[in-house]
Design a protein around this motif. Structure first.
Motif, mmCIF file in Angstrom:
data_model
loop_
_atom_site.group_PDB
_atom_site.id
_atom_site.type_symbol
_atom_site.label_atom_id
_atom_site.label_comp_id
_atom_site.label_asym_id
_atom_site.label_seq_id
_atom_site.Cartn_x
_atom_site.Cartn_y
_atom_site.Cartn_z
ATOM 1 N N GLY A 285 -83.810 -22.750 39.868
ATOM 2 C CA GLY A 285 -83.884 -21.867 38.708
ATOM 3 C C GLY A 285 -82.720 -20.897 38.603
ATOM 4 N N ILE A 286 -81.951 -20.749 39.666
ATOM 5 C CA ILE A 286 -80.860 -19.772 39.669
ATOM 6 C C ILE A 286 -79.511 -20.466 39.579
ATOM 7 C CG2 ILE A 286 -79.721 -17.967 41.032
ATOM 8 C CD1 ILE A 286 -82.464 -17.317 42.259
ATOM 9 N N GLY A 287 -79.356 -21.546 40.323
ATOM 10 C CA GLY A 287 -78.081 -22.259 40.352
ATOM 11 C C GLY A 287 -77.405 -22.081 41.696
ATOM 12 N N VAL A 288 -76.173 -22.529 41.757
ATOM 13 C CA VAL A 288 -75.447 -22.510 43.029
ATOM 14 C C VAL A 288 -74.992 -21.085 43.344
ATOM 15 C CG1 VAL A 288 -73.390 -23.319 44.245
ATOM 16 C CG2 VAL A 288 -74.687 -24.898 42.786
ATOM 17 N N ILE A 289 -75.310 -20.643 44.556
ATOM 18 C CA ILE A 289 -74.791 -19.366 45.052
ATOM 19 C C ILE A 289 -73.814 -19.705 46.181
ATOM 20 C CG2 ILE A 289 -75.345 -17.156 46.138
ATOM 21 C CD1 ILE A 289 -78.108 -17.286 44.897
ATOM 22 N N PRO A 290 -72.543 -19.265 46.034
ATOM 23 C CA PRO A 290 -71.535 -19.659 47.036
ATOM 24 C C PRO A 290 -71.925 -19.216 48.449
ATOM 25 C CG PRO A 290 -70.502 -18.664 45.103
ATOM 26 C CD PRO A 290 -71.980 -18.465 44.943
ATOM 27 N N GLN A 291 -71.712 -20.116 49.378
ATOM 28 C CA GLN A 291 -71.897 -19.849 50.816
ATOM 29 C C GLN A 291 -73.276 -19.247 51.139
ATOM 30 O OE1 GLN A 291 -69.116 -20.615 53.287
ATOM 31 N NE2 GLN A 291 -69.170 -21.924 51.480
ATOM 32 N N SER A 292 -74.283 -19.707 50.400
ATOM 33 C CA SER A 292 -75.627 -19.124 50.570
ATOM 34 C C SER A 292 -76.566 -20.041 51.346
ATOM 35 C CB SER A 292 -76.245 -18.854 49.204
ATOM 36 O OG SER A 292 -76.508 -20.084 48.525
ATOM 37 N N GLY A 293 -76.050 -21.118 51.911
ATOM 38 C CA GLY A 293 -76.945 -22.027 52.626
ATOM 39 C C GLY A 293 -76.365 -22.450 53.951
ATOM 40 N N TYR A 294 -77.172 -23.188 54.681
ATOM 41 C CA TYR A 294 -76.703 -23.814 55.913
ATOM 42 C C TYR A 294 -76.755 -25.333 55.731
ATOM 43 C CZ TYR A 294 -77.648 -19.422 58.503
ATOM 44 O OH TYR A 294 -77.655 -18.143 58.964
ATOM 45 N N ARG A 295 -75.781 -26.016 56.319
ATOM 46 C CA ARG A 295 -75.863 -27.467 56.481
ATOM 47 C C ARG A 295 -75.536 -27.779 57.942
ATOM 48 N NH1 ARG A 295 -70.428 -28.436 53.026
ATOM 49 N NH2 ARG A 295 -68.975 -27.670 54.591
ATOM 50 N N LEU A 296 -75.874 -29.000 58.353
ATOM 51 C CA LEU A 296 -75.625 -29.363 59.745
ATOM 52 C C LEU A 296 -74.124 -29.448 60.015
ATOM 53 C CD1 LEU A 296 -78.284 -32.177 60.310
ATOM 54 C CD2 LEU A 296 -78.369 -29.823 61.141
ATOM 55 N N ARG A 297 -73.714 -28.982 61.169
ATOM 56 C CA ARG A 297 -72.321 -29.157 61.590
ATOM 57 C C ARG A 297 -72.044 -30.642 61.834
ATOM 58 N NH1 ARG A 297 -69.541 -24.650 62.379
ATOM 59 N NH2 ARG A 297 -70.685 -22.713 62.721
ATOM 60 N N GLU A 298 -70.778 -30.984 61.760
ATOM 61 C CA GLU A 298 -70.384 -32.392 61.865
ATOM 62 C C GLU A 298 -70.926 -33.042 63.148
ATOM 63 O OE1 GLU A 298 -69.034 -33.580 59.156
ATOM 64 O OE2 GLU A 298 -68.984 -35.620 59.963
ATOM 65 N N LYS A 299 -70.988 -32.279 64.250
ATOM 66 C CA LYS A 299 -71.433 -32.899 65.516
ATOM 67 C C LYS A 299 -72.905 -33.303 65.470
ATOM 68 C CE LYS A 299 -72.189 -28.534 68.029
ATOM 69 N NZ LYS A 299 -71.999 -27.796 69.259
ATOM 70 N N TYR A 300 -73.662 -32.758 64.504
ATOM 71 C CA TYR A 300 -75.075 -33.135 64.374
ATOM 72 C C TYR A 300 -75.343 -33.961 63.118
ATOM 73 C CZ TYR A 300 -75.971 -29.708 68.067
ATOM 74 O OH TYR A 300 -75.987 -29.034 69.268
ATOM 75 N N VAL A 301 -74.296 -34.488 62.501
ATOM 76 C CA VAL A 301 -74.451 -35.068 61.176
ATOM 77 C C VAL A 301 -75.344 -36.312 61.176
ATOM 78 C CG1 VAL A 301 -72.470 -36.639 61.070
ATOM 79 C CG2 VAL A 301 -73.104 -35.279 59.059
ATOM 80 N N LYS A 302 -75.478 -36.953 62.334
ATOM 81 C CA LYS A 302 -76.350 -38.145 62.351
ATOM 82 C C LYS A 302 -77.822 -37.776 62.169
ATOM 83 C CE LYS A 302 -77.035 -38.833 67.305
ATOM 84 N NZ LYS A 302 -76.911 -39.774 68.399
#
Ligand code: SF4
Length: 375
Positions: A285-302
């Protein structure tokens, strides 16, 4: 004070309210960030006991509410796969995804309905329960819906670390983590904002500490008071924001010191830093907020479900116009000002996540009787 009921003592709360009354001289708009605080405020009628100069508006701190429609639709697609066991906290199961249009009319689409159609959807109380299911079902992929703010990220991160240690390759997470400070930036940068001060979420600060809020208080000249969840905590937090506003100061204060250490929980922060990295994140409902989330680091991408199932990862969804939860979550609209509130949208027929989440503002207004005002 030692016991929870002491923080619900009506006399003590009224004493603080009386001090707020004596302190306030002008109109101020305060935002409580967390949906748990919203529910406590509405449940105890605190907003109605405050002097008319003080308005409370409700913030975006309900993780279920801000999980973007697109991720709900991805969860539904994963849960419907025969090769997947989809695990989630119970409060995600009734969150509506994109509505399904068929000959019989419009149907809600949520994890419960996927389960009723045969999907293997299981409620868990911890990501460690999901790991156990993965160990017990080596021929299925177990997906855990990793939703939440900085509060749930450490446990979810530990589950990923544990899966990596065990080589548990049939486990992965659908990540929808968001963080509070960028949301405060988005609220303060919005031209229509009316917020003069914040009650920061005590449990988030228990993990992350106070330091990240100081630059925000300074930049936007707003008091930020870390506040708990009981009526006395909330009244005390409000009093401290009002005192600062009346004095013209803009500091970060800790009104929840019995739980929140200034530096936060360093081992938990270390887990977050090891497993996750900041990313842009859409808020429902708000849209994209820059740098407001976490994603997995590349070493855990699997362990990233969106990478493991690329067809699901590529899904796109469009928010319907009728639900105005984005405005509710930014403090621009009270739930009972939404035209659908209590009519097309009820807890049994929710149009948005804020009506079904246990921390949703619309659910709080409905559950605690604000519905009667429009009947
Ligand atoms: S009342 Fe329903 S439709 Fe309106 S904002 Fe809340 S969830 Fe959305």
């Amino acid at each position: 004070m030692k016991y929870l009921d002491e923080y619900r003592d009506a006399k003590a709360v009224h004493n603080v309210l009386a001090e707020i009354n004596r302190t306030v001289t002008r109109s101020w708009t305060l935002m409580e960030v967390c949906g748990g605080q919203t529910h406590s405020i509405i449940r105890h009628g605190l907003d109605q006991l405050l002097p008319p100069e003080i308005e409370l508006v409700h913030g975006p701190g309900c993780p279920v509410c801000v999980t973007p429609l697109e991720l709900i639709d991805k969860a539904l697609a994963l849960a419907a796969r025969p090769d997947v066991i989809f695990t989630s906290y119970g409060d995600m199961l009734r969150v509506p995804g994109t509505f399904v249009y068929s000959e019989t009319g419009v149907q809600a689409n949520d994890l419960f309905s996927v389960k009723s159609r045969g999907g293997d959807v299981r409620i868990v109380y911890s990501p460690l329960d999901a790991l156990k299911i993965a160990r017990e079902n080596p021929y299925k992929t177990v997906v855990f819906f990793a939703v939440g703010f900085e509060t749930t990220a450490p446990a979810n991160g530990m589950a990923v670390q544990q899966a990596a240690r065990e080589g548990l390759d049939n486990f992965c997470v659908l990540v929808s983590h968001v963080t509070v400070p960028p949301a405060i930036v988005a609220i303060m940068e919005a031209p229509e904002t009316r917020v003069n001060g914040f009650l920061a979420a005590g449990h988030v600060c228990t993990v992350m500490g106070l330091e990240q809020y100081r630059p925000l208080a300074l930049k936007y000249q707003i008091p930020i008071v870390v506040t708990g969840f009981e009526p006395l905590d909330l009244a005390y937090g409000i009093l401290n924001v009002v005192k600062q506003l009346e004095a013209g100061t803009c500091e970060v204060q800790n009104a929840y010191a019995r739980t929140v250490p200034a530096q936060g929980n360093l081992p938990a922060q270390n887990v977050i830093a090891d497993v996750f990295e900041p990313c842009n994140r859409a808020w429902r409902g708000i849209g994209v907020i820059p740098q407001s989330g976490y994603r997995l680091r590349e070493k855990y991408v699997k362990f990233d479900a969106e990478r493991r199932f690329p067809d699901v990862g590529a899904m796109k969804s469009v928010e319907p116009d009728i639900c105005r939860s984005g405005e509710v979550l930014q403090g621009l609209l009270k739930p009972d000002q939404c035209p659908a509130f209590g009519k097309q949208c009820t807890p049994l027929t929710p149009l948005g996540a804020t009506m079904v989440s246990s921390e949703g503002a619309c659910a709080a207004y409905y559950k605690y009787g604000r519905i009667q005002e429009i009947l």
